[in-house]
Scaffold this active site. Sequence first.
Site, PDB file in Angstrom:
ATOM      1  N   GLY A 293       8.022   2.311 -10.117  1.00 46.08           N
ATOM      2  CA  GLY A 293       8.261   2.992  -8.846  1.00 46.08           C
ATOM      3  C   GLY A 293       8.672   2.031  -7.756  1.00 46.08           C
ATOM      4  O   GLY A 293       9.071   0.887  -8.003  1.00 46.08           O
TER       5      GLY A 293
ATOM      6  N   GLY B  22       8.160  -0.145  -4.100  1.00 40.42           N
ATOM      7  CA  GLY B  22       7.121  -0.921  -3.406  1.00 40.42           C
ATOM      8  C   GLY B  22       6.951  -2.304  -3.994  1.00 40.42           C
ATOM      9  O   GLY B  22       7.507  -2.635  -5.042  1.00 40.42           O
ATOM     10  N   GLY B  23       6.147  -3.114  -3.297  1.00 47.02           N
ATOM     11  CA  GLY B  23       5.970  -4.521  -3.649  1.00 47.02           C
ATOM     12  C   GLY B  23       5.299  -4.719  -4.994  1.00 47.02           C
ATOM     13  O   GLY B  23       5.683  -5.601  -5.761  1.00 47.02           O
TER      14      GLY B  23
ATOM     15  N   GLU C  74      13.151   6.530 -12.994  1.00 44.20           N
ATOM     16  CA  GLU C  74      13.882   7.251 -11.933  1.00 44.20           C
ATOM     17  C   GLU C  74      14.850   6.266 -11.266  1.00 44.20           C
ATOM     18  O   GLU C  74      16.027   6.517 -11.146  1.00 44.20           O
ATOM     19  CB  GLU C  74      12.873   7.785 -10.921  1.00 44.20           C
ATOM     20  CG  GLU C  74      13.500   8.416  -9.698  1.00 44.20           C
ATOM     21  CD  GLU C  74      12.433   8.889  -8.729  1.00 44.20           C
ATOM     22  OE1 GLU C  74      11.515   9.599  -9.167  1.00 44.20           O
ATOM     23  OE2 GLU C  74      12.521   8.549  -7.540  1.00 44.20           O
TER      24      GLU C  74
ATOM     25  N   LEU D 209      -1.167   4.277  -1.639  1.00 44.51           N
ATOM     26  CA  LEU D 209      -1.709   3.840  -0.348  1.00 44.51           C
ATOM     27  C   LEU D 209      -3.234   3.839  -0.380  1.00 44.51           C
ATOM     28  O   LEU D 209      -3.867   2.971   0.194  1.00 44.51           O
ATOM     29  CB  LEU D 209      -1.192   4.747   0.774  1.00 44.51           C
ATOM     30  CG  LEU D 209       0.303   4.603   1.065  1.00 44.51           C
ATOM     31  CD1 LEU D 209       0.787   5.679   2.019  1.00 44.51           C
ATOM     32  CD2 LEU D 209       0.613   3.224   1.635  1.00 44.51           C
TER      33      LEU D 209
ATOM     34  N   GLY E  23       9.113  10.586  -7.600  1.00 43.67           N
ATOM     35  CA  GLY E  23       8.876  10.837  -9.023  1.00 43.67           C
ATOM     36  C   GLY E  23       7.515  10.359  -9.482  1.00 43.67           C
ATOM     37  O   GLY E  23       7.298  10.199 -10.678  1.00 43.67           O
TER      38      GLY E  23
ATOM     39  N   LYS F 214      -4.334  -3.891   5.950  1.00 45.48           N
ATOM     40  CA  LYS F 214      -4.646  -4.384   7.298  1.00 45.48           C
ATOM     41  C   LYS F 214      -5.462  -5.684   7.248  1.00 45.48           C
ATOM     42  O   LYS F 214      -6.583  -5.769   7.759  1.00 45.48           O
ATOM     43  CB  LYS F 214      -5.403  -3.318   8.111  1.00 45.48           C
ATOM     44  CG  LYS F 214      -4.703  -1.960   8.163  1.00 45.48           C
ATOM     45  CD  LYS F 214      -3.614  -1.954   9.194  1.00 45.48           C
ATOM     46  CE  LYS F 214      -2.759  -0.710   9.105  1.00 45.48           C
ATOM     47  NZ  LYS F 214      -1.404  -0.854   9.594  1.00 45.48           N
TER      48      LYS F 214
HETATM   49  N1  COA Z   1      -4.799   2.578   5.212  1.00 49.87           N
HETATM   50  C1  COA Z   1      -4.009   2.331   6.279  1.00 49.87           C
HETATM   51  N2  COA Z   1      -2.770   1.780   6.197  1.00 49.87           N
HETATM   52  C2  COA Z   1      -2.339   1.467   4.976  1.00 49.87           C
HETATM   53  C3  COA Z   1      -3.087   1.693   3.807  1.00 49.87           C
HETATM   54  C4  COA Z   1      -4.367   2.264   3.968  1.00 49.87           C
HETATM   55  N3  COA Z   1      -5.135   2.515   2.913  1.00 49.87           N
HETATM   56  N4  COA Z   1      -2.398   1.277   2.746  1.00 49.87           N
HETATM   57  C5  COA Z   1      -1.232   0.798   3.191  1.00 49.87           C
HETATM   58  N5  COA Z   1      -1.194   0.920   4.538  1.00 49.87           N
HETATM   59  C6  COA Z   1      -0.083   0.527   5.418  1.00 49.87           C
HETATM   60  C7  COA Z   1       0.322  -0.917   5.180  1.00 49.87           C
HETATM   61  O1  COA Z   1      -0.422  -1.789   6.025  1.00 49.87           O
HETATM   62  C8  COA Z   1       1.793  -0.868   5.544  1.00 49.87           C
HETATM   63  O2  COA Z   1       1.910  -0.824   6.951  1.00 49.87           O
HETATM   64  P1  COA Z   1       3.153  -1.491   7.717  1.00 49.87           P
HETATM   65  O3  COA Z   1       4.346  -0.644   7.313  1.00 49.87           O
HETATM   66  O4  COA Z   1       2.773  -1.357   9.139  1.00 49.87           O
HETATM   67  O5  COA Z   1       3.229  -2.891   7.186  1.00 49.87           O
HETATM   68  C9  COA Z   1       2.238   0.504   5.023  1.00 49.87           C
HETATM   69  O6  COA Z   1       1.058   1.298   5.000  1.00 49.87           O
HETATM   70  C10 COA Z   1       2.867   0.465   3.631  1.00 49.87           C
HETATM   71  O7  COA Z   1       1.963  -0.084   2.726  1.00 49.87           O
HETATM   72  P2  COA Z   1       2.409  -1.024   1.515  1.00 49.87           P
HETATM   73  O8  COA Z   1       1.236  -1.108   0.625  1.00 49.87           O
HETATM   74  O9  COA Z   1       3.002  -2.286   2.040  1.00 49.87           O
HETATM   75  O10 COA Z   1       3.593  -0.169   0.876  1.00 49.87           O
HETATM   76  P3  COA Z   1       4.649  -0.526  -0.258  1.00 49.87           P
HETATM   77  O11 COA Z   1       5.949  -0.865   0.380  1.00 49.87           O
HETATM   78  O12 COA Z   1       4.113  -1.481  -1.261  1.00 49.87           O
HETATM   79  O13 COA Z   1       4.825   0.916  -0.930  1.00 49.87           O
HETATM   80  C11 COA Z   1       3.927   3.105  -1.375  1.00 49.87           C
HETATM   81  C12 COA Z   1       3.710   1.580  -1.454  1.00 49.87           C
HETATM   82  C13 COA Z   1       2.730   3.757  -2.021  1.00 49.87           C
HETATM   83  C14 COA Z   1       4.054   3.552   0.060  1.00 49.87           C
HETATM   84  C15 COA Z   1       5.232   3.442  -2.159  1.00 49.87           C
HETATM   85  O14 COA Z   1       5.098   2.994  -3.474  1.00 49.87           O
HETATM   86  C16 COA Z   1       5.488   4.940  -2.194  1.00 49.87           C
HETATM   87  O15 COA Z   1       6.013   5.483  -1.256  1.00 49.87           O
HETATM   88  N6  COA Z   1       5.119   5.607  -3.316  1.00 49.87           N
HETATM   89  C17 COA Z   1       5.245   7.047  -3.476  1.00 49.87           C
HETATM   90  C18 COA Z   1       6.413   7.465  -4.322  1.00 49.87           C
HETATM   91  C19 COA Z   1       6.552   6.792  -5.650  1.00 49.87           C
HETATM   92  O16 COA Z   1       5.729   6.031  -6.101  1.00 49.87           O
HETATM   93  N7  COA Z   1       7.613   7.077  -6.332  1.00 49.87           N
HETATM   94  C20 COA Z   1       7.779   6.523  -7.656  1.00 49.87           C
HETATM   95  C21 COA Z   1       8.931   6.975  -8.381  1.00 49.87           C
HETATM   96  S1  COA Z   1      10.370   5.991  -7.912  1.00 49.87           S
END
Ligand code: COA
Length: 438
Positions: free
Chosen positions: A217, A219-220, A240, A315, A338, A367
């Site tokens: 998926g 993200g990092g 996907e 998240l 997806g 955070k």
């Molecule tokens: N509480 C509060 N804030 C939170 C948090 C929590 N539990 N977890 C993350 N955050 C904040 C982070 O600090 C970050 O903030 P910033 O934008 O101000 O830096 C933001 O939320 C994003 O978090 P991060 O963990 O860096 O996101 P990421 O870029 O690694 O992506 C998802 C992770 C989950 C958001 C991403 O994978 C996603 O959208 N997934 C859903 C869809 C998916 O997985 N599709 C897959 C098929 S392609």
Amino acid sequence: MDIKSTYKEKVCSIEEVLSKIRSGNTIATSVIPMTPQTFFSNLHRVSEKVRGVQVFTILNPAAYDFFSKKEYEGRFINNCWFYGAGDRAAVANGFNTVTYVPNNAHQAISDLVSSREIDFFAGSASPMDEHGYLTLSCSAFIEKDLIKAAKKVILEVNPNAPRTFGDSTIHIGQVDHIIEVDHNLPEETIIAPTEVEERIGEYIAELIEDGSTIQMGIGGVPYAVSKLLHSKRDLGVHTEMLTEAMLELYESGVITNKRKTLYPEKFVCAFVFGTQKLYNFVNNNPSVFVMSGSFTNDPFILGQNSKMVSINAALMIDLTGQVCSEAIGTRHYSGTGGQLDTHRGAVRSALKGLGGKGIIALRSTAKKGEVSKIVPTLPQGSPVTVPRQDLDYVVTEFGIAHLRGKTAAERARAMIEISHPDHRKTLEEEARKIGLLF
Ligand code: COA
């Protein structure tokens, strides 16, 4: 009329296309690499003459004026299947121009078409060949199904768009208006994984057997995983999103697609998003199948892959295994995309005895360590992206929790074990308060 003349007849200016938009029209569009950039950059210009234009978008690469400026409230609504930074910013600014469309990616278009008529599809394509075929290039994800449903099809034809195979071709006879453009595709910004992400990647690598077919998926964390798979053999791809990381694994000989049970020898994806290097790789490459997301993401299809492993990020997750990957409480962040589709597909591969694994990976804290991403209960208003009854594996930098088949108490214990040590005592106290542990 010969095919070249048919094409020429359909070429028009952006002004001509804009003149066709009416109040209340529904316009559905392409995914990030194939976003109709010229159309979107100009759409706001018809604001004086329209109200209530419904635009359906997904992961916009830029903050286009039509939804990023307060003055266009009431003129356009950006109904978004998956928020990007620009969509989030408009919402954070309090503009009434963006709303989320709850969806599972594989059924997003059939859901849409069952609820309304689509007046226009606006997307992008690679140039026409001598037989009259263009390709949808880096994405057939939603485009293929939208073209069937839309009353009129607008395509931006771009010589920089790779020509692809799979199910991405479209005949000129299916197109109504062509705008010729010449710009680079949007590129992904690749950020090097952190130490924590690498530790998560190491645990995930333990779960991936040679010969697995993988889905990663957004993200990092998913990106970090790929960096730790270099000792694996004969991995395959059914995903996907086809990413730069997968190309690196192919170049290093880890991905061969040889042992796939479904479409052996082929990369199967719904869209391609990376840098120019990846776009060059998929161009005219018969080993890459770009197909509709209604096919690639269908859990029944994914589940036919032997050792299907899906890796997605989250998240937060509660102690019983409810996964929230798309919002922080009521603040919407991204989308389901997806995630549920591919997780369910991987678990289906396990249920059918094919050895699949559904993995949700997350850093244990956010955070700067202050907030635990493993929580006793999800905050009020949180949407559940993967229900606990579907959840298989959870991985953090502190280990692996296998939740499938486990009781609520066993899950709570396993989740606390992989939470950050600084938060374990509080999590345990909370788990006792809500009756999960006794
Ligand atoms: N509480 C509060 N804030 C939170 C948090 C929590 N539990 N977890 C993350 N955050 C904040 C982070 O600090 C970050 O903030 P910033 O934008 O101000 O830096 C933001 O939320 C994003 O978090 P991060 O963990 O860096 O996101 P990421 O870029 O690694 O992506 C998802 C992770 C989950 C958001 C991403 O994978 C996603 O959208 N997934 C859903 C869809 C998916 O997985 N599709 C897959 C098929 S392609």
